[in-house]
Design an enzyme around this catalytic site. Structure first.
Site, PDB file in Angstrom:
ATOM      1  N   SER A  29      32.968  38.313  47.296  1.00 27.55           N
ATOM      2  CA  SER A  29      34.254  39.021  47.343  1.00 27.55           C
ATOM      3  C   SER A  29      34.641  39.518  48.723  1.00 27.55           C
ATOM      4  O   SER A  29      35.795  39.933  48.928  1.00 27.55           O
ATOM      5  CB  SER A  29      34.245  40.200  46.371  1.00 27.55           C
ATOM      6  OG  SER A  29      34.348  39.750  45.041  1.00 27.55           O
ATOM      7  N   LYS A  32      37.766  38.051  50.137  1.00 30.46           N
ATOM      8  CA  LYS A  32      39.095  38.510  49.743  1.00 30.46           C
ATOM      9  C   LYS A  32      39.826  39.200  50.902  1.00 30.46           C
ATOM     10  O   LYS A  32      41.055  39.143  50.992  1.00 30.46           O
ATOM     11  CB  LYS A  32      38.989  39.462  48.555  1.00 30.46           C
ATOM     12  CG  LYS A  32      38.417  38.822  47.299  1.00 30.46           C
ATOM     13  CD  LYS A  32      38.114  39.862  46.223  1.00 30.46           C
ATOM     14  CE  LYS A  32      37.493  39.242  44.998  1.00 30.46           C
ATOM     15  NZ  LYS A  32      37.122  40.253  43.973  1.00 30.46           N
ATOM     16  N   TYR A 154      39.394  29.405  45.036  1.00 31.11           N
ATOM     17  CA  TYR A 154      38.783  30.732  44.988  1.00 31.11           C
ATOM     18  C   TYR A 154      37.259  30.623  44.942  1.00 31.11           C
ATOM     19  O   TYR A 154      36.548  31.334  45.669  1.00 31.11           O
ATOM     20  CB  TYR A 154      39.306  31.497  43.776  1.00 31.11           C
ATOM     21  CG  TYR A 154      38.671  32.846  43.588  1.00 31.11           C
ATOM     22  CD1 TYR A 154      38.943  33.890  44.475  1.00 31.11           C
ATOM     23  CD2 TYR A 154      37.805  33.087  42.540  1.00 31.11           C
ATOM     24  CE1 TYR A 154      38.357  35.136  44.310  1.00 31.11           C
ATOM     25  CE2 TYR A 154      37.214  34.330  42.364  1.00 31.11           C
ATOM     26  CZ  TYR A 154      37.494  35.351  43.250  1.00 31.11           C
ATOM     27  OH  TYR A 154      36.903  36.576  43.083  1.00 31.11           O
ATOM     28  N   TYR A 205      35.147  47.949  44.611  1.00 32.58           N
ATOM     29  CA  TYR A 205      35.332  47.902  43.160  1.00 32.58           C
ATOM     30  C   TYR A 205      35.712  49.285  42.621  1.00 32.58           C
ATOM     31  O   TYR A 205      36.471  50.009  43.265  1.00 32.58           O
ATOM     32  CB  TYR A 205      34.083  47.329  42.481  1.00 32.58           C
ATOM     33  CG  TYR A 205      33.620  46.024  43.078  1.00 32.58           C
ATOM     34  CD1 TYR A 205      34.490  44.944  43.185  1.00 32.58           C
ATOM     35  CD2 TYR A 205      32.329  45.864  43.576  1.00 32.58           C
ATOM     36  CE1 TYR A 205      34.076  43.740  43.741  1.00 32.58           C
ATOM     37  CE2 TYR A 205      31.913  44.662  44.129  1.00 32.58           C
ATOM     38  CZ  TYR A 205      32.790  43.606  44.210  1.00 32.58           C
ATOM     39  OH  TYR A 205      32.390  42.422  44.761  1.00 32.58           O
ATOM     40  N   VAL A 223      29.189  40.684  45.683  1.00 32.53           N
ATOM     41  CA  VAL A 223      27.987  40.686  44.843  1.00 32.53           C
ATOM     42  C   VAL A 223      26.858  39.843  45.437  1.00 32.53           C
ATOM     43  O   VAL A 223      25.778  39.778  44.869  1.00 32.53           O
ATOM     44  CB  VAL A 223      28.301  40.237  43.411  1.00 32.53           C
ATOM     45  CG1 VAL A 223      29.223  41.236  42.724  1.00 32.53           C
ATOM     46  CG2 VAL A 223      28.886  38.834  43.371  1.00 32.53           C
TER      47      VAL A 223
END
Length: 269
Positions: A29, A32, A154, A205, A223
């Site tokens: 992530s 992103k 993605y 998160y 993660v």
């Protein structure tokens, strides 16, 4: 796995590290942040018509809020929001994941960065929740490209392998108020500020409040065990340790960044 590394890249591009700071790992992530920057560089603020800027308060792969909010994700750092950003990057470039890989190679100074085929395949094999998020948003008209293409790009972007050294260097434009490693401008200063702000409030998160309280820096976790953090005007850091808490953030990484800001006094507060 008992591994730990940390790297600090100053605004002049010098990188310092200790531990396993040159061991590559899956960025997951953390990618992103870079997809959002690339979209904003090409599309100004238009992406904010399709994704919000508020903390979600729910797990990063939650479907719950999309039903209530008409297919508009709360922020670009939960999975639904990242899929919208990847979708827009695909429209703008024709090849979202390769565009990101080339950008990361240039900013990190590492031409050998690559996708991890095994990780991408694993993402696809276990990607039903992400596919559900994408189909749900598509039903509200919030995707421009076919769902299979969006989730494929993605998964590829999440599979990129980088070290702490690579990520600290690649994220330097956020500490330099939008300037790339070669001195050219990727983002306006106000755009870099806004990405940092969303990282602070949404980047770890549904533990963003706790992280801001402990560390006091904009950050994005993954993660894979990595966390990238920004000290605007000073440096970018990346820490890696695979042991995660229940919200998906590196336990040792968050503790190290807490210790770093306490020792240095470098914080946005």
């Amino acid at each position: 796995m008992d591994r730990f590394g940390i790297a600090v890249a100053d605004i002049n591009g010098e990188v310092y590290g200790v531990g396993d700071w040159e061991v590559p790992f899956s960025v997951q992530s953390i990618s992103k942040t870079f997809s959002l920057a690339l979209v904003m560089a090409n599309d100004n603020d238009d992406i904010w018509k399709r994704v919000g800027r508020e903390p979600s308060g729910t797990p990063f792969n939650s479907l719950v809020q999309l039903e209530w909010e008409n297919g508009v994700p709360r922020n670009p750092f939960i999975n639904a929001g990242a899929l919208v950003v990847t979708d827009r990057l695909q429209t703008l470039t024709g090849d979202a994941s390769t565009t990101m890989l080339h950008f990361l190679r240039e900013e990190s100074g590492n031409p050998d960065l690559a996708f991890d085929q095994a990780v991408a395949d694993s993402e696809a094999d276990h990607g039903d929740r992400n596919a559900a998020l994408a189909h749900f948003m598509a039903s509200f008209g919030n995707l421009e490209n076919p769902v299979p293409s969006v989730i494929e790009h993605y998964f590829w972007q999440c599979s990129i392998e980088m070290s702490c050294r690579d990520l600290a260097a690649a994220g330097g434009f956020l500490a330099r108020h939008g300037l790339r490693a070669d001195g050219s401008r990727l983002l306006e200063a106000r755009e870099a500020k806004r990405i940092n702000a969303v990282m602070l409030t949404c980047g770890t998160y549904d533990a963003a409040g706790e992280f801001a309280y402990r560390v006091g820096l904009p950050a994005k976790s993954g993660v894979g065990g990595g966390i990238v953090a920004v000290v605007p005007g000073r440096c970018t850091l990346c820490v890696w340790s695979p042991g995660l808490d229940r919200r998906g953030n590196s336990v040792a990484g968050a503790a190290a960044l807490d210790h770093f800001t306490t020792l240095t006094g470098w914080s946005v507060f």
